[in-house]
Design an enzyme around this catalytic site. Structure first.
Site, short mmCIF file in Angstrom:
data_model
loop_
_atom_site.label_atom_id
_atom_site.label_comp_id
_atom_site.label_asym_id
_atom_site.label_seq_id
_atom_site.Cartn_x
_atom_site.Cartn_y
_atom_site.Cartn_z
N HIS A 46 22.05 66.78 47.29
CA HIS A 46 21.62 67.82 48.22
C HIS A 46 20.54 67.18 49.09
CE1 HIS A 46 20.67 71.56 49.98
NE2 HIS A 46 20.44 72.29 48.92
N ARG A 105 29.07 72.75 51.84
CA ARG A 105 28.62 72.94 50.45
C ARG A 105 29.87 73.21 49.64
NH1 ARG A 105 23.75 76.51 48.04
NH2 ARG A 105 22.68 74.66 48.78
N ARG A 111 19.26 80.17 51.52
CA ARG A 111 18.40 79.33 52.34
C ARG A 111 19.14 78.26 53.12
NH1 ARG A 111 15.42 81.27 48.53
NH2 ARG A 111 17.24 80.79 47.33
N THR A 112 19.96 77.49 52.41
CA THR A 112 20.52 76.31 53.06
C THR A 112 21.43 76.69 54.23
OG1 THR A 112 20.41 75.19 50.93
CG2 THR A 112 21.76 74.16 52.61
N LYS A 117 44.04 81.93 49.96
CA LYS A 117 45.51 81.92 50.01
C LYS A 117 46.04 80.56 49.57
CE LYS A 117 45.36 85.07 53.95
NZ LYS A 117 45.58 85.15 55.41
C1 NCD Z 1 19.62 74.79 45.12
C2 NCD Z 1 21.07 74.38 45.17
O1 NCD Z 1 21.92 75.13 45.64
O2 NCD Z 1 21.31 73.25 44.80
N1 NCD Z 1 19.25 75.71 46.05
C3 NCD Z 1 18.95 75.28 47.33
O3 NCD Z 1 19.78 74.80 48.05
N2 NCD Z 1 17.68 75.40 47.74
C4 NCD Z 1 19.10 74.97 43.75
C5 NCD Z 1 19.68 76.03 42.86
O4 NCD Z 1 20.74 76.58 43.11
O5 NCD Z 1 19.03 76.29 41.85
#
Ligand code: NCD
Length: 301
Positions: free
Chosen positions: A133, A105, A55-56, A83
C-alpha cells in the site's frame, strides 16, 4: 517511474523526490481560495476499487480533482465483475476508454502488477491483498518528516496485526530505506513467518518497546483476512497490544501516535488516545491528499 506498485522497488532518491513534491503540493494549494492546480487538465484518472475503502478512494479522487483531472469511480460491487467479468476484461474496457491512470485496490496480491500488462497508462497500487500500500507508507513518512523533523534516525514501532497488513509491509521497506529504525511489535501469531530478511527488529512485549520510540503506528486487527483464531478475545488483545493512556505515558513526550485508519476504538487504540493531541490521525488523512497529488503529478506529467 511509470507506475507506483510497491515501496520496495522505489529508490531512496525516488522516495525523497515524492516527499519533496508532496511538500510543494501542500504549499501550492493550502490556504488558497480555489485549492486547485491545472497540471492534469484533460487527463482521466480511474479509481478501480475491488475492496472497501473510505480514505484511500476519496483521497485519490480529491487529489486528482485538485490537479484538475477528470475522475471516474468504478466500484466492483456494482459492476459487471458481479456478472463474472475478469480483471483483464475490466482493464481492457478502461483501456478502450482512454484512462491515463488507473488506481487499483484489489484483494489479490499482485493484481496491480498484472494490470500494467493490459493498460497503457500509469497504474497506482491503492492496496493489494496483504502485499503493499505504497501511498499509505509515503503519507506516513511525510507525516513523520513534518512532525519529527526527519525520518532518518527515528525509531518507529509498528504495532499489532503485521501479518495481514500491507500498510506495515510498505512502511517497513520505505521507512528503513529512508534511514529509520523499524520495530515490529505484536503477538507471535500475528507476525509473518518470512520476516527473516526484513530490515526490522521484532519485539513481543509492547510495554518494553515504548521508551525510545519517536512514532508509534497502531494497526487494525484485520478480521476480514483471518480464517482462524489468532488471539483469545478482543479484551485480551487490547490488554496486551492496545495503546491506552497508561501506555501513552510510557512513550517519550515528543512521540507521535499514528494510525492508517479505519480504527477500532477500544481495541488497538483507546478512544481518548485516538483523540489526543499526540495523535496525527487526521493529519495523516490530509497529508494523504498531498502525497497522492505528488504521485499523480510525477507519473502523468
Ligand atoms: C488500510 C488498508 O486498507 O490497508 N487502510 C487504509 O488504506 N488507510 C488499513 C486497514 O484496513 O486496516
Amino acid at each position: 517511474m511509470k507506475h507506483l506498485l510497491t515501496t520496495k522497488e522505489l529508490t531512496r532518491d525516488e522516495a525523497e523526490l515524492i516527499l519533496d513534491v508532496t511538500e510543494q503540493m501542500a504549499e501550492a494549494v493550502t490556504g488558497r481560495e480555489v485549492p486547485k492546480l491545472p497540471a492534469l487538465r484533460g487527463r482521466t484518472v480511474v479509481n478501480l476499487f475491488f475492496e472497501d475503502s473510505t480514505r484511500t478512494r476519496t483521497s485519490f479522487e480529491t487529489a486528482a480533482k485538485r490537479l484538475s483531472a477528470d475522475v471516474v469511480n468504478f466500484a466492483a460491487k456494482t459492476s459487471s465483475v458481479n456478472k463474472g467479468e475478469s480483471l483483464r476484461d475490466t482493464a481492457l474496457t478502461l483501456q478502450a476508454m482512454g484512462a491515463d491512470a488507473v488506481v487499483i485496490r484489489h484483494p489479490a496480491a499482485g493484481a496491480p502488477q498484472r494490470l500494467t500488462e493490459w493498460i497503457d497508462g500509469a497504474v497506482l497500487n491503492a492496496g493489494d491483498g496483504t502485499h503493499a500500500h505504497p501511498t499509505q507508507a509515503l503519507l506516513d513518512a511525510y507525516t513523520m518528516k513534518q512532525r519529527l523533523g526527519a525520518v532518518e534516525g527515528r525509531t518507529v514501532a509498528i504495532v499489532g496485526d503485521i501479518l495481514h497488513s500491507r500498510v506495515a509491509r510498505s512502511n517497513v521497506w520505505l521507512l528503513s530505506k529512508l534511514g529509520a529504525n523499524v520495530r515490529l511489535v505484536g503477538p507471535p501469531t500475528l507476525l509473518p513467518k518470512d520476516i527473516g530478511d526484513w530490515p526490522v527488529e521484532v519485539e513481543y512485549d509492547l510495554d518494553a518497546s515504548l521508551k525510545d520510540v519517536d512514532a508509534i503506528m497502531m494497526l487494525r486487527v484485520q478480521r476480514e483476512r483471518m480464517h482462524a483464531a489468532f488471539f483469545p478475545t478482543a479484551n485480551e488483545y487490547a490488554r496486551l497490544y492496545g495503546l491506552d493512556e497508561r501506555r501513552l505515558a510510557l512513550l517519550p513526550d515528543h512521540a507521535i501516535v499514528m494510525h492508517p485508519g479505519p480504527m477500532n476504538r477500544g481495541m488497538e487504540i483507546a478512544a481518548t488516545v485516538a483523540d489526543s493531541p499526540r495523535a496525527t490521525i487526521t493529519e495523516q488523512v490530509t497529508n494523504g491528499v498531498w502525497v497522492r497529488m505528488a504521485v499523480l503529478y510525477l507519473l502523468l506529467t
